[in-house]
Design a protein around this motif. Structure first.
Motif, short mmCIF file in Angstrom:
data_model
loop_
_atom_site.label_atom_id
_atom_site.label_comp_id
_atom_site.label_asym_id
_atom_site.label_seq_id
_atom_site.Cartn_x
_atom_site.Cartn_y
_atom_site.Cartn_z
N GLY A 54 0.79 -1.22 0.00
CA GLY A 54 0.00 0.00 0.00
C GLY A 54 0.82 1.27 0.00
N TYR A 55 2.14 1.16 0.21
CA TYR A 55 2.99 2.36 0.28
C TYR A 55 3.01 3.09 -1.06
N PHE A 56 3.00 2.33 -2.16
CA PHE A 56 3.08 2.94 -3.49
C PHE A 56 1.71 2.99 -4.18
N LEU A 57 0.66 3.14 -3.39
CA LEU A 57 -0.68 3.10 -3.96
C LEU A 57 -0.93 4.26 -4.93
N THR A 58 -0.20 5.35 -4.77
CA THR A 58 -0.39 6.51 -5.66
C THR A 58 0.43 6.42 -6.94
N SER A 59 1.26 5.39 -7.06
CA SER A 59 2.08 5.24 -8.27
C SER A 59 1.24 4.69 -9.42
N ILE A 60 1.52 5.18 -10.63
CA ILE A 60 0.83 4.69 -11.82
C ILE A 60 1.87 4.36 -12.89
N PRO A 61 1.57 3.38 -13.75
CA PRO A 61 2.51 3.07 -14.83
C PRO A 61 2.54 4.20 -15.86
N SER A 62 3.73 4.55 -16.29
CA SER A 62 3.87 5.55 -17.36
C SER A 62 4.17 4.89 -18.69
#
Length: 426
Positions: free
Chosen positions: A75-83
């Motif tokens: 859940g730490y990188f929940l704001t990350s999205i694939p570019s």
């Protein structure tokens, strides 16, 4: 179905919030912003949710290589999205952007073997990689327990894998030809039963020694358990985490009677599920109290009779649910809570009757040099009454029956068995 390694070809495209589909000559890649979907005529469909994909990154910045420990919590990188995404012949490459990424950017590389193992929806490939079908437990009665009943000690020394598989599947194994040892009390360096047990795993100390002894002197053997029905149970249930595997090595047996009894409680639990679903559910949901307050002790604990495993997505509704542990020790049961469901008494009674059936009871008179090892959280064990006809006035109190044993846990045995299976598979 062909391997994903052959199915993937090099494709690169930006991930956008709107639905996007890319086709190759061999498969379709569909991205809807929340997941990447891989499909094609020659492979099973894979659906890779974006949060799962980022959380599963195995690069050295996310997983410490020496210990394989994750370095960030789920859940730490929940704001990350694939570019961007690259589908390569042997890996899936994803570039991530997000406020918690170092310098706002992170690159992940997922081997296709990793995706084949963990992302296939039925879990079959992952289960196969852990040999779960090979290690699956098999309920038994006296007609279905496999031959030979005994494992020769020297055969085990030469190749332990068949013995490991038997106890994992059936919860029970008997050895013959085990070297006898002295009748010293307490932990003794070089003890045969400890050496045998340590081939399975790390021996667990129990109050306060690693080894325990069950013994009877001639002066009291004739009075012990002469008229008590040879009940079976698994012990001890008055602690939160009872030991898993128990060893009993027969060193001396000069008494009449005292047959060791084993019952596969899993078999009777399955029979109860088929015969009376309501009784089964009561035993799986009603806590049963256990206590041990003799000799200055003050133990108290509750357990479900059937401790069920977490339900799996593809569990069959036509078969009993998976039971992790069975907790059945009538002799150490405390008074039931006054507000217990009324049906629990009939449920325990019916289960007890199933356990007492002659066809599920394996009985054997242990002889010196024989040793049994069994799953203490699946099998019930007990013994019949015994006596010593030579006991009488002036008896010296010589030890006539001597068993030495120890406990160990399940995980070491599982790890060693999987290691041997993987080595032979390769």
């Amino acid at each position: 179905m062909i391997s994903l390694r052959r199915a993937f070809s090099l494709v690169r495209y930006p991930l956008i919030r709107t639905t996007s589909t890319v086709q190759t000559s061999q498969l379709n890649l569909h991205c809807d912003g929340s997941a990447i979907h891989v499909s094609g005529p020659s492979i099973k469909s894979l659906s890779l949710p974006v949060p799962w994909l980022r959380d599963s990154c195995q690069c050295p910045r996310c997983v410490y290589p020496q210990t394989e420990h994750k370095l960030m919590h789920t859940g730490y990188f929940l704001t990350s999205i694939p570019s961007s995404i690259s589908l390569q012949p042997d890996a899936l490459a994803v570039s991530w952007s997000g406020p918690r990424e170092e310098n706002g950017h992170h690159d992940s590389l997922y081997p296709l073997s990793f995706l084949e193992r963990y992302a296939e929806s039925t879990g079959q490939i992952r289960r196969a990689s852990q040999f779960e079908d090979v290690l699956a437990r098999k309920p038994w009665d006296i007609l279905s327990y496999p031959e030979p009943q005994f494992i020769e000690y020297q055969d085990f020394v030469q190749d332990p894998l068949p013995t490991f598989l038997r106890i994992l599947k059936y919860g029970f194994v008997m050895f013959r030809g085990v070297p006898t040892e002295g009748t010293e009390l307490g932990d003794v360096e070089g003890s045969t039963v400890q050496n045998l047990a340590e081939a399975f795993g790390v021996v667990r100390a129990t109050r306060p020694h690693k080894l325990f002894a069950g013994l009877a002197h001639g002066s009291h053997a004739s009075r012990l358990l002469l008229h008590i029905y040879p009940a079976t149970e698994n012990i001890p249930r008055f602690i939160q985490t009872p030991p898993r595997i128990q060893f009993l090595h027969c060193i001396k047996n000069q008494v009449k009677g005292g047959r060791t009894v084993f019952v596969d409680a899993l078999k009777s639990a399955h029979d109860l599920w088929y015969q009376d679903r309501e009784a089964f559910n009561l035993l799986a949901k009603t806590p049963i109290p256990f206590q041990f307050t003799r000799f200055g002790n003050n133990y108290y604990q509750t357990h479900f009779t059937f401790q069920l495993a977490p339900e799996q997505p593809h569990s069959s509704q036509d078969a009993p649910p998976e039971i992790e542990y069975i907790n059945y020790t009538p002799s150490l049961q405390a008074p039931m809570p006054i507000n217990s469901p009324q049906g629990i008494y009939a449920a325990l009674g019916k289960y007890g009757d199933l356990l007492a059936r002659p066809e599920v009871r394996f009985e054997h008179q242990l002889r010196p040099g024989e040793c049994v090892a069994f799953d203490n959280r699946r099998l019930l064990h007990g013994r019949s009454a015994f006596s010593d006809s030579s006991a009488g006035e002036g008896d010296t109190g010589e030890i006539k029956r001597w068993l030495k044993g120890c406990y160990l846990e399940w995980d070491d045995l599982l790890e060693r068995t999987r290691g041997l299976l993987a080595k032979r598979q390769s």
